[in-house]
Scaffold this active site. Structure first.
Site, PDB file in Angstrom:
ATOM      1  N   PRO A 115       0.812  -1.235   0.000  1.00  0.00           N
ATOM      2  CA  PRO A 115       0.000   0.000   0.000  1.00  0.00           C
ATOM      3  C   PRO A 115       0.834   1.268   0.000  1.00  0.00           C
ATOM      4  O   PRO A 115       0.433   2.287  -0.559  1.00  0.00           O
ATOM      5  CB  PRO A 115      -0.823  -0.113   1.284  1.00  0.00           C
ATOM      6  CG  PRO A 115      -0.181  -1.180   2.103  1.00  0.00           C
ATOM      7  CD  PRO A 115       0.533  -2.090   1.165  1.00  0.00           C
ATOM      8  N   TYR A 116       2.039   1.221   0.601  1.00  0.00           N
ATOM      9  CA  TYR A 116       2.855   2.442   0.597  1.00  0.00           C
ATOM     10  C   TYR A 116       3.384   2.757  -0.794  1.00  0.00           C
ATOM     11  O   TYR A 116       3.725   3.906  -1.087  1.00  0.00           O
ATOM     12  CB  TYR A 116       4.004   2.419   1.607  1.00  0.00           C
ATOM     13  CG  TYR A 116       4.648   1.075   1.936  1.00  0.00           C
ATOM     14  CD1 TYR A 116       4.631   0.002   1.063  1.00  0.00           C
ATOM     15  CD2 TYR A 116       5.294   0.913   3.164  1.00  0.00           C
ATOM     16  CE1 TYR A 116       5.231  -1.196   1.386  1.00  0.00           C
ATOM     17  CE2 TYR A 116       5.908  -0.287   3.495  1.00  0.00           C
ATOM     18  CZ  TYR A 116       5.864  -1.345   2.592  1.00  0.00           C
ATOM     19  OH  TYR A 116       6.466  -2.532   2.899  1.00  0.00           O
ATOM     20  N   ALA A 117       3.447   1.760  -1.657  1.00  0.00           N
ATOM     21  CA  ALA A 117       3.853   2.031  -3.044  1.00  0.00           C
ATOM     22  C   ALA A 117       2.747   2.813  -3.748  1.00  0.00           C
ATOM     23  O   ALA A 117       3.002   3.850  -4.378  1.00  0.00           O
ATOM     24  CB  ALA A 117       4.150   0.730  -3.775  1.00  0.00           C
ATOM     25  N   SER A 148       2.660   6.493  -2.161  1.00  0.00           N
ATOM     26  CA  SER A 148       3.774   7.399  -2.482  1.00  0.00           C
ATOM     27  C   SER A 148       3.820   7.698  -3.984  1.00  0.00           C
ATOM     28  O   SER A 148       4.145   8.811  -4.397  1.00  0.00           O
ATOM     29  CB  SER A 148       5.105   6.810  -2.007  1.00  0.00           C
ATOM     30  OG  SER A 148       5.348   5.567  -2.626  1.00  0.00           O
TER      31      SER A 148
END
Ligand SMILES: NC(=O)c1ccc[n+]([C@@H]2O[C@H](COP(=O)([O-])OP(=O)(O)OC[C@H]3O[C@@H](n4cnc5c(N)ncnc54)[C@H](OP(=O)(O)O)[C@@H]3O)[C@@H](O)[C@H]2O)c1
Length: 268
Positions: A164-166, A169
């Site tokens: 999810p952080y991909a 960001s």
């Protein structure tokens, strides 16, 4: 020509441009270093592993190109300021910036992501790109303009639940690209982005995917992974004068992955 040096960028495309490439110690950034230099640019190639970029710069210089390897951590403001000042000191100007640094993320569901990891991925991708833009643009304005390419991702446009952080960001890169383009177009600066997907690193062979490759390929209508130079050569075009009226744009380099999104279950 070696395996890392496969870009198809016509000689002279980037003639006499001074271009900074972040994340240039492997993959797309490494290919961009060789390719942009071959196309006539003076390249300033940076990454945290300074010894690698210094060795690559030496190799480029030995074959007649102009290059400087600089150790730089894009999450560190002082390190970025130093990168910009070394470039100006040595070459007097900055014409191009390829914001390519990024981190390959662990696959973790949203609520299981450690806050430190969440912040780190955003630090490299979005804060790092902000910092290089913040310090490169005033130099570009002083030398009459320039071009920037941010390397983004297809996961900005869909919920990439394994990382999810991909998704988060990379989605921020779209906003940064558009706001930088709209703010500095009046100063003859163009800011565009690649929406990259499915690029197989130079260092990683298809076997490294351990059974993952087949399902990934089902989501890529072109039926194969892309290679780093196929991303780098599009960045070269966006940084060149051939893209003189392309500004604030997203260019997909993904074998039609996004265009065909949702087709995986029915085959190509
Ligand atoms: N490959 C794909 O399929 C894919 C898909 C979507 C998007 N993308 C985008 O394309 C970009 C390039 O992809 P890639 O596959 O070539 O990436 P990669 O092989 O993971 O390489 C990332 C580069 O970033 C550098 N880097 C990492 N943290 C850094 C930091 N704090 N400061 C400076 N440099 C740093 C690394 O060098 P050091 O470790 O030496 O610092 C390395 O050179 C990625 O950033 C990503 O946003 C790629």
């Amino acid at each position: 020509m070696n395996e890392k040096d496969r870009t198809i960028v016509p000689a002279g495309t980037l003639q006499d441009k001074v271009i900074i490439i972040t994340g240039a110690s492997q993959g797309v950034g490494l290919s961009a270093g060789y390719g942009f230099a071959k196309a006539g640019a003076t390249v300033v190639i940076c990454a945290r592993r300074g010894a690698i970029v210094e060795a690559v710069a030496a190799e480029i210089e030995e074959t007649g190109g102009r290059a400087l390897g600089v150790e730089c951590d894009v999450t560190n403001e002082e390190s970025v300021k130093k990168l910009i000042s070394i470039t100006v000191e040595k070459f007097g100007r900055i014409d191009g910036l390829f914001n390519n640094a990024g981190v390959d993320t662990e696959k973790v569901a949203l609520c299981d992501v450690a806050f430190e990891d969440w912040k780190y991925v955003h630090d490299v991708k979005i804060h790092g790109s902000f910092l290089t833009i913040k310090y490169a643009i005033p130099v570009m304005i002083a030398n009459g303009g320039g071009a920037i390419v941010n390397n983004g991702s297809t996961v900005a446009h869909r919920a990439f639940t394994p990382a999810p952080y991909a998704s988060s960001s990379q989605a921020a890169i779209i906003g940064l690209t558009k706001v930088a383009a709209a703010t500095y177009a009046k100063d003859n600066i163009r800011v565009n982005m690649l929406t990259t997907g499915g690029i197989l690193g130079i260092e990683r062979e298809e076997t490294a995917y351990e059974g993952m490759l087949e399902p990934i390929l089902k989501t890529i209508p072109q039926g194969r992974m892309g290679r780093p130079w196929e991303d780098a050569q599009v960045a070269a075009w966006l940084l060149s004068d051939y893209a003189s009226y392309v500004n604030g744009a997203e260019v997909a380099v993904d074998g039609a992955h996004l265009a065909g999104a949702g087709n995986a279950m029915i085959g190509r």
